[in-house]
Design an enzyme around this catalytic site. Structure first.
Site, PDB file in Angstrom:
ATOM      1  N   PHE A  11       1.596  -1.955  -3.769  1.00 57.48           N
ATOM      2  CA  PHE A  11       0.676  -2.841  -3.376  1.00 57.48           C
ATOM      3  C   PHE A  11       0.945  -3.451  -1.775  1.00 57.48           C
ATOM      4  O   PHE A  11      -0.126  -3.280  -0.976  1.00 57.48           O
ATOM      5  CB  PHE A  11       0.596  -4.192  -4.197  1.00 57.48           C
ATOM      6  N   ILE A  48      15.292   4.868  -6.965  1.00 60.80           N
ATOM      7  CA  ILE A  48      16.161   3.996  -5.912  1.00 60.80           C
ATOM      8  C   ILE A  48      17.121   3.326  -6.506  1.00 60.80           C
ATOM      9  O   ILE A  48      17.105   2.567  -7.422  1.00 60.80           O
ATOM     10  CB  ILE A  48      15.118   3.358  -4.916  1.00 60.80           C
ATOM     11  N   CYS A  67      10.498  -2.142   0.782  1.00 61.09           N
ATOM     12  CA  CYS A  67       9.585  -2.847   0.148  1.00 61.09           C
ATOM     13  C   CYS A  67       9.708  -2.582  -1.667  1.00 61.09           C
ATOM     14  O   CYS A  67       9.168  -3.499  -2.248  1.00 61.09           O
ATOM     15  CB  CYS A  67       8.112  -2.633   0.295  1.00 61.09           C
ATOM     16  N   ALA A  68      10.192  -1.429  -2.006  1.00 62.38           N
ATOM     17  CA  ALA A  68      10.531  -0.937  -3.208  1.00 62.38           C
ATOM     18  C   ALA A  68      11.330  -1.914  -4.001  1.00 62.38           C
ATOM     19  O   ALA A  68      12.466  -2.537  -3.512  1.00 62.38           O
ATOM     20  CB  ALA A  68      10.867   0.393  -3.321  1.00 62.38           C
ATOM     21  N   SER A 110      12.263 -11.948  -2.195  1.00 64.14           N
ATOM     22  CA  SER A 110      11.288 -12.877  -3.234  1.00 64.14           C
ATOM     23  C   SER A 110      11.816 -14.278  -3.147  1.00 64.14           C
ATOM     24  O   SER A 110      12.763 -14.690  -2.855  1.00 64.14           O
ATOM     25  CB  SER A 110      11.317 -12.312  -4.426  1.00 64.14           C
ATOM     26  N   TYR A 136      15.786 -11.311 -11.926  1.00 58.91           N
ATOM     27  CA  TYR A 136      15.250 -10.808 -10.660  1.00 58.91           C
ATOM     28  C   TYR A 136      15.352 -11.513  -9.558  1.00 58.91           C
ATOM     29  O   TYR A 136      16.010 -10.586  -8.498  1.00 58.91           O
ATOM     30  CB  TYR A 136      13.628 -10.553 -10.912  1.00 58.91           C
TER      31      TYR A 136
END
Length: 316
Positions: A11, A48, A67-68, A110, A136
């Site tokens: 995205f 990754i 970004c991944a 994040s 996360y």
């Protein structure tokens, strides 16, 4: 400028890739399978992680845009799963980038590093009050710590960007569900929320990412990002309905009833997300970079809603 972009079919990554090409930058797109793309060089990987070999992809690269990530929407929420991609995979890529002579590394982190919710009228800032408990968020935090240490030991400029919820054309998950509920005219128990949330339109985030690739003052900083306009959940629903030209159907249900229902259904975390506060302060971002979100909140919502409607009508 030659950039390597991970998550380039995702995205955020896909939009960053598109805008980088519009700037006539050379782009190496990291993808998981072969695709036909005559405008960029593709580097194909299986995953990754801590053992990914990036050596053949980094020659001549000026900046890596990472970004991944292993995201919270994934089925497995084990900390070890997040760490392998988000922490060890990130540091492995950064180490190899430094050895290859890459000058700069932009890491898309994040806002969960700061926490799940902010206190009322106390927006998050780059400095942290505590270590995140969310798996996360913790994996992203550990990557940030590792990158800061790496930048001290090796000649690699590191920039970290912490983002709240990102919306825009093609958005999925909760934001898409919200648009569908408004579109169908389903009554929502959100008539009087007074929370405050920071969101970021996709092109605003992409603009900041590309700015951080080349701005001389960006190195070594952690930047928060948003549309610089906070809204309640009720206001967000009203904006979506306005641009959809749909009647707004909001009903009042006492918060105590909602909390009891959430407890019974074991959905307390969902209620916290809907009714809680999550604000970010982007003053440092604006002051150091001289950056302002190029799109207003209204413009972002309008474009997002129009893209949703076009897609829905195309399906029908």
């Amino acid at each position: 400028m030659h950039v390597l972009i991970t998550g380039s079919t995702g995205f955020v990554g896909s939009r960053v890739t598109e805008l980088a090409k519009k700037r006539k930058w050379k782009v190496t797109s990291v993808i998981r399978k072969k695709t036909q793309n005559k405008h960029s060089k593709n580097f194909i990987i299986n995953s990754i992680d801590s053992s990914t070999d990036w050596s053949s992809s980094l020659e001549g690269v000026d900046c890596v845009i990472h970004c991944a990530a292993q995201t919270p929407q994934s089925k497995q929420n084990l900390l070890a799963t997040y760490r392998e991609t988000n922490t060890f995979g990130t540091l492995n890529l950064a180490n190899q980038a430094a050895k290859a002579g890459v000058k700069r590394f932009v890491f898309i982190s994040s806002i969960k590093v700061n926490g799940e919710l902010s206190e009322i009228k106390k927006p998050f800032k780059p400095d942290l009050d505590s270590i995140p408990l969310d798996p996360y968020g913790l994996s992203k935090y550990e990557a940030e710590v590792g990158l800061a240490q790496l930048s001290k030991n090796k000649n690699l400029e590191v920039i970290i960007i912490r983002s709240p919820l990102v919306y825009g054309p093609g958005v999925k998950a909760n934001f898409l569900s919200m648009m569908r509920l408004v579109d169908k005219g389903i009554p929502l128990p959100l008539s009087s929320t007074n929370n405050e949330k920071s969101l970021v339109y996709l092109d605003n985030l992409s603009s900041l990412i590309l700015t951080c690739c080349e701005h001389p003052s960006a190195s070594g900083h952690t930047f928060l990002v948003s549309d610089d306009y906070d809204v309640s959940t009720t206001q967000l629903i009203k904006h979506i309905a306005h641009f959809m030209k749909k009647p707004l159907r909001l009903v009042f249900i006492p918060m105590s009833w909602i909390q009891i229902g959430a407890l019974i259904l074991k959905k307390e975390h969902v209620i916290k997300k809907i009714f809680g506060n999550l604000q970010v302060n982007i003053d440092l971002t604006k002051n150091i970079l001289g950056w302002e979100p190029p799109f207003t909140f209204d413009e972002g919502i309008k474009i997002t809603v129009e893209a949703y409607l076009q897609q829905e009508y195309a399906i029908k």
